[in-house]
Motif scaffolding. Structure first.
Motif, mmCIF file in Angstrom:
data_model
loop_
_atom_site.group_PDB
_atom_site.id
_atom_site.type_symbol
_atom_site.label_atom_id
_atom_site.label_comp_id
_atom_site.label_asym_id
_atom_site.label_seq_id
_atom_site.Cartn_x
_atom_site.Cartn_y
_atom_site.Cartn_z
ATOM 1 N N GLN A 197 0.812 -1.218 0.000
ATOM 2 C CA GLN A 197 0.000 0.000 0.000
ATOM 3 C C GLN A 197 0.844 1.266 0.000
ATOM 4 N N GLY A 218 -0.391 4.051 2.365
ATOM 5 C CA GLY A 218 -1.817 3.795 2.519
ATOM 6 C C GLY A 218 -2.147 3.216 3.876
ATOM 7 N N VAL A 219 -3.244 3.644 4.457
ATOM 8 C CA VAL A 219 -3.674 3.171 5.780
ATOM 9 C C VAL A 219 -4.177 1.737 5.645
ATOM 10 N N LYS A 222 -8.023 0.271 5.752
ATOM 11 C CA LYS A 222 -8.978 0.512 4.675
ATOM 12 C C LYS A 222 -8.532 -0.258 3.431
ATOM 13 N N SER A 225 -6.610 1.508 0.151
ATOM 14 C CA SER A 225 -5.651 2.566 0.458
ATOM 15 C C SER A 225 -4.497 2.627 -0.540
ATOM 16 N N ARG A 226 -4.178 1.537 -1.178
ATOM 17 C CA ARG A 226 -3.081 1.596 -2.162
ATOM 18 C C ARG A 226 -3.448 2.508 -3.327
ATOM 19 N N ALA A 228 -5.385 5.142 -3.066
ATOM 20 C CA ALA A 228 -5.271 6.512 -2.562
ATOM 21 C C ALA A 228 -3.821 6.957 -2.512
ATOM 22 N N ALA A 270 -10.603 4.423 1.550
ATOM 23 C CA ALA A 270 -9.153 4.566 1.511
ATOM 24 C C ALA A 270 -8.712 5.813 2.248
ATOM 25 N N ALA A 271 -7.443 5.788 2.663
ATOM 26 C CA ALA A 271 -6.776 6.945 3.269
ATOM 27 C C ALA A 271 -5.279 6.727 3.128
ATOM 28 N N THR A 272 -4.520 7.814 3.164
ATOM 29 C CA THR A 272 -3.079 7.693 2.969
ATOM 30 C C THR A 272 -2.338 8.836 3.647
#
Length: 399
Positions: A197, A218-219, A222, A225-226, A228, A270-272
């Protein structure tokens, strides 16, 4: 196959014998049925115990006369009964013995009279100093080139872990800067067949004599995330290059809005994190501007000493885009010859200024290593650091 059939027939005949014998005995005598059944069970138990004891004695005597070979892991035990397999094993053991006898009979070659230059390959000084098993360049074709080729850095590089690991290297010819990047999928993802990620990117801006550097993580909680992380890298390099006069923190605010709208449109969860830096060459040295959201970090190696330029670990919820759009900003003046390193927490968490990793890399990265040596260093072994590792490093050198 014949032995089990004989056992079954014997048990059936014995059972029928006991049944008819008990019926006749009970009919001709006044003994209760329970006593007769108890006596039958005792007789069967004694006979069964004697039979098992005799079988164990025969098995132990056979094992003492013909011991079973030890089975290595991964070998089917049924193959040990095959004469063909035993012949192959015997041939292999005989071949190994012949090789060992030849090795003992032949003395080692005398290299004292040889030219030392003929025993060495032309490799970079970093490889000679730090690699016990040196990697030499493979030359294919009509050329006399025997040294490592320094490819020019493309105008923009974007990569990441995704399904596999990736790395790249290049040199900024205008300034003589060496750039190395590696994004390695962590064991926690590789063991379960999941994608990494992390993502990273670099873009050269010749009109400003500078490099745009970006690293995203990436987080893991989630699933998308990758996506994002890669989107954040692409947009960070695009926006910063297209709007050079806008501060980096405002660039990240615009990026957070764009990323949030895109994730909503794609229906991604997603989140990053993101670290965005701009390294430029000035008349009095180097200028480094940093804007970051989350726990990825920026380090500097100068005169054999590591210094953390950006570090943020809250211990609770990870601050990440697009929810957290307020970036932490830093600006530094560095001397030429410094090494600037951007890294996700999978690598930076082990790069404490007093850790063994920091001590080793202070020596190994004093000069720019080859790309394979760089990847080998990023892939250090540690039982507790199993997350994805992404590192982007720049050796500025002396002008």
């Amino acid at each position: 196959m014949l032995r089990p059939i004989i056992w079954i027939i014997g048990f059936l005949l014995g059972g029928f014998g006991l049944l008819f014998g008990n019926t006749f005995f009970i009919a001709e005598s006044a003994i209760p049925l329970s006593y007769v059944l108890t006596a039958d069970m005792l007789v069967v138990g004694v006979l069964g115990g004697l039979l098992l004891r005799s079988r164990r004695r025969r098995a132990s005597s056979a094992a003492s006369r013909h011991p079973r070979p030890r089975v290595a892991s991964g070998v089917n035990p049924l193959r040990l009964r095959s004469p063909k397999w035993r012949r192959r094993q015997k041939q292999r053991s005989e071949a190994d013995q012949r090789v060992e006898s030849l090795a003992l009979s032949e003395p080692p070659p005398d290299t004292s009279q040889q030219d030392p230059s003929s025993l060495q390959h032309e490799v970079p000084p970093a490889a000679q100093a730090h690699s016990p098993a040196m990697v030499t360049p493979l030359i294919v074709g009509p050329t006399d080139q025997t040294s490592w080729v320094r490819p020019p850095l493309p105008s923009m590089v974007i990569t990441g872990t995704q399904e596999n690991s990736s790395f790249f290297s290049g040199v900024v010819a205008e300034l003589g800067w060496e750039v190395r990047g590696a994004s390695l999928r962590g064991l926690t993802h590789a063991e379960v067949g999941e994608s990494g990620q992390d993502a990273l990117g670099v873009r050269w801006t010749p009109e400003r004599d500078g490099l745009l550097l970006a690293v995203a993580d990436g987080v893991g909680s989630k699933r998308d995330s990758r996506e994002a992380a890669r989107r954040a890298i692409v947009q960070a390099l695009r926006l910063t290059h297209a709007r050079p006069g806008i501060p980096l923190e405002h660039q990240i605010e615009s990026l957070a809005k764009d990323l949030g709208a895109w994730l909503k449109q794609q229906r991604y969860s997603a989140a990053t994190t993101l670290v965005l830096a701009e390294l430029t060459d000035a008349a009095d040295g180097l200028r480094l501007r940093i804007a970051a959201v989350g726990d990825s970090e920026v380090w500097c190696l100068a005169d054999g000493t590591w210094k953390c330029l950006y570090h943020r670990r809250t211990g609770g919820e990870t601050e990440a885009l697009p929810r957290y759009a307020r970036a932490m900003c830093r600006e530094y003046r560095l001397s030429r010859g410094a090494v600037v390193v951007l890294a996700t927490d999978g690598f930076a968490a082990a790069l404490d200024g007093r850790s063994r990793l920091a001590t080793e890399l202070a020596v190994r990265w004093a000069t720019a290593p080859t790309e394979l040596s760089f990847v080998n260093d990023v892939a250090f072994h540690h039982d507790h650091h199993l997350d994805d590792r992404t590192v982007l490093a720049v050796w500025t050198g002396e002008r």
